[in-house]
Write a protein that holds these residues in place. Structure first.
Motif, PDB file in Angstrom:
ATOM      1  N   PRO A 124      51.629  36.725   9.397  1.00  0.00           N
ATOM      2  CA  PRO A 124      51.370  36.340   8.005  1.00  0.00           C
ATOM      3  C   PRO A 124      50.725  34.961   7.890  1.00  0.00           C
ATOM      4  CG  PRO A 124      53.714  36.187   8.513  1.00  0.00           C
ATOM      5  CD  PRO A 124      53.059  36.796   9.707  1.00  0.00           C
ATOM      6  N   ARG A 125      50.080  34.744   6.753  1.00  0.00           N
ATOM      7  CA  ARG A 125      49.364  33.492   6.524  1.00  0.00           C
ATOM      8  C   ARG A 125      50.287  32.385   6.038  1.00  0.00           C
ATOM      9  NH1 ARG A 125      44.361  32.095   6.796  1.00  0.00           N
ATOM     10  NH2 ARG A 125      43.780  34.264   7.224  1.00  0.00           N
ATOM     11  N   SER A 126      51.349  32.721   5.347  1.00  0.00           N
ATOM     12  CA  SER A 126      52.226  31.691   4.781  1.00  0.00           C
ATOM     13  C   SER A 126      53.609  32.272   4.537  1.00  0.00           C
ATOM     14  CB  SER A 126      51.649  31.171   3.455  1.00  0.00           C
ATOM     15  OG  SER A 126      51.690  32.211   2.475  1.00  0.00           O
ATOM     16  N   MET A 127      54.578  31.370   4.377  1.00  0.00           N
ATOM     17  CA  MET A 127      55.913  31.845   4.023  1.00  0.00           C
ATOM     18  C   MET A 127      55.937  32.407   2.607  1.00  0.00           C
ATOM     19  SD  MET A 127      57.958  31.973   6.435  1.00  0.00           S
ATOM     20  CE  MET A 127      59.368  32.391   5.396  1.00  0.00           C
ATOM     21  N   ALA A 128      55.071  31.905   1.736  1.00  0.00           N
ATOM     22  CA  ALA A 128      55.000  32.479   0.390  1.00  0.00           C
ATOM     23  C   ALA A 128      54.605  33.947   0.457  1.00  0.00           C
ATOM     24  CB  ALA A 128      54.003  31.694  -0.460  1.00  0.00           C
TER      25      ALA A 128
END
Length: 584
Positions: free
Chosen positions: A554-558
């Motif tokens: 994934p690109r971010s935790m968001a």
């Protein structure tokens, strides 16, 4: 006296089972329903309880007084000592009234992660990548060879049940148990579990088989917030994407392949039509309605460990994992699990509770007999009544044999996944190498090791997927929480990448969030359990990396927090999609 029919190897298994069943007391039957953990002394002698010691009950007490005959060995020991201990345990069981042999089981012992609640470092056994790495290769023939290797090494020391494979789908990026899975694809997992079971059990369960206890039915991947159901804050399992059947698919494949046993998940389903919101080990809708009646499974169902009683783990007190039925007594929990369709209680050793349930009329002895038949049938099928002992000399020759070690080393190299390569790989000649997370002595076989990045031609940096530290000794082994590198650590890493062309290798026990590292690394490689030599062989072109990502990064935790935990590949705009991998 004539030989009783159950002792006659020439009689059919079902006849031997029925004969033995008629001879058993209620207490002897109840003892079969418990599959508890056991330790051994380092010298291969039986571990007995001592006043003030860690054991609640010693080995002799469990076997002779409790009539238990199924044990999960925890800890790592010498090969000869393990084989000798197994023989001593079988001799103790042979001296009991009916001489019912012991069935020994183990968690995985062939890879790199050491977690007392899930798996052990390979030690003397051949070292392979974690199952995620086998999924990255995606070769059923290799997985069958892996299963066969496990079978031969386990048989040598007396293990007859593998508490694996774990075929949950890795759909919640934060979940701590993903390294033991075959990734997020139901199709790949289904193909690989069929091969795994063929390797462990052979064409049918027999004297040269290791029985597969496949877990965690009906799929433990959709964890709310990615937390693990060993702990109260991780007990809930959710399906916001409606993917319940997708998570069932690998278990259908395992049943079709003839797996001997299944372990239900610790968790409890939330918001699923038709399923009671109680732990799967207590869940009649799932164990009888789905597993027994709909899927036609007639093998052994053994609960995950610790559903009935509060018990210490690594010296800490832990409540029973009786999710949804915490208010019930130990006896009521046991009755509910038996009513649900469970045959055996994992990690428990209280047969007196089952004896009292039968004497009180709450559980019928006929219900007990249904489970005991299954458990005895497997012992007979495995040949334990006829040849329970192992040869310590043969064990030393077999465990970690050159053939198995070579297969594992090859698999480590094949599983490595090249994510980016900005004209760095393959490396040539003998460059000056700056290394972090790599043993300098190993690196010196490939280049000239320097202690300052400023003197290096190339840096090699090995990292692990980030995790949040959790309180408690036991929970610290379950790497959970954020997948992103803390700001301070990320700054250090990026500083090195700015200073020198760097090969970064990230061990993916879970999907890591690393967009900045991916953008700056001269080359980025993922590993799932591989030694330094395996990585450097790939880096210098001496072996070929074949891995493809078994889940997305994934690109971010968001993006992780916004994704649905039951849906594979559900994070927005991942840095690398499922199946990504380069050839060099």
């Amino acid at each position: 006296m004539p030989t009783p029919p159950y002792r006659d190897p020439n009689r059919p298994v079902d006849e031997r089972v029925e004969d033995l069943l008629t001879r058993m007391t209620l207490a002897e039957k109840a003892g079969q329903l418990f599959h508890t953990t056991l330790t051994m002394n380092a010298d291969g002698t039986l571990a007995e309880a001592e006043e003030g010691g860690p054991l609640r009950q010693g080995t002799t007490e469990l076997v002779v007084d409790g009539h238990l005959s199924h044990f999960n060995l925890v800890g790592q020991y010498g090969v000869r000592e393990t084989a000798e201990w197994a023989n001593r345990l079988q001799a103790l069981a042979a001296d009991t009234r009916l001489g019912i042999p012991v069935t020994l089981s183990t968690d995985p012992r062939h890879a790199f992660i050491d977690n007392p609640g899930a798996s052990f470092h390979s030690g003397a056994f051949s070292a392979w990548p974690e199952p995620l790495g086998l999924a990255a290769i995606g070769d059923p023939e290799l997985v069958e060879k892996f299963g066969d290797t496990i079978r031969r090494e386990y048989l040598a020391v007396g293990f007859r049940v593998a508490l694996h494979p774990q075929i949950d789908l890795a759909t919640e990026p934060r979940w701590s148990r993903q390294s033991g899975t075959f990734g997020s694809s139901a199709e790949v997992t289904s193909a690989l579990v069929r091969a795994y079971i063929r390797g462990l059990q052979g064409p049918r369960l027999g004297p040269r088989s290791v029985a597969a206890m496949v877990k965690h039915f009906p799929g433990g991947g959709p964890r709310k917030d990615g937390e693990d159901p060993h702990f109260p804050h991780g007990k809930d399992q959710v399906y916001p994407g409606g993917m319940r059947d997708l998570h069932l698919a690998p278990f259908r494949a395992a049943i079709e392949a003839g797996c001997s046993q299944l372990m239900p998940c610790h968790g409890r389903p939330i918001g699923v039509d038709g399923w009671e919101e109680v732990g799967f080990g207590f869940n009649r809708d799932v164990l009888t309605g789905l597993l027994r009646e709909r899927l036609g499974f007639d093998g052994i169902v053994c609960t995950d460990w610790g559903l009935l009683t509060d018990a210490p783990v690594l010296g800490e007190s832990h409540e029973a994992r009786a999710w949804g039925v915490e208010h019930l007594s130990v006896a009521e929990r046991a009755a509910k699990a038996l009513d649900a369709g469970a045959d055996q209680f994992g990690g428990e050793q209280c047969p007196e509770v089952v004896v009292e349930l039968v004497r009180s009329g709450r559980i019928s002895e006929e219900r007990l007999d249904t489970s005991v038949r299954r458990l005895l049938r497997e012992k007979f099928a495995l040949g334990l009544f006829d040849t329970p002992y192992v040869c310590p000399n043969r064990a030393e020759e077999t465990v970690g044999a050159a053939e198995f070690t070579a297969l594992g080393q090859s698999a480590q190299r094949r599983s490595l996944t090249v994510l980016t390569n900005r004209s760095l790989l393959p490396l040539t000649d003998r460059p000056n190498l700056y290394v972090e997370g790599v043993v300098a002595q190993t690196a010196s076989l490939y280049g000239n090791v320097v202690t300052d990045p400023v003197d290096a031609d190339v840096a090699v940096l090995r990292l692990r997927t980030p995790h949040e530290e959790r309180p408690g000794r036991f929970e610290s082994f379950f790497h959970s929480g954020s997948l992103a590198f803390p700001e301070k650590r990320l700054k250090e890493i990026l500083g090195l990448l700015d200073a020198v062309p760097t090969l970064v290798c990230v061990n993916l026990e879970r999907p890591a969030v690393l967009p900045e590292i991916a953008a700056k690394a001269a080359a980025l490689v993922a590993d799932y359990g591989a030694c330094d030599a395996a990585l450097l062989d790939i880096a210098f072109g001496r072996a070929r990396a074949e891995g493809r990502l078994p889940f997305e990064l994934p690109r971010s935790m968001a993006a992780v927090e916004a994704s649905r935990p039951d849906v594979p590949g559900d994070t927005e705009d991942p840095v690398f999609p499922y199946g990504h991998g380069l050839e060099i």
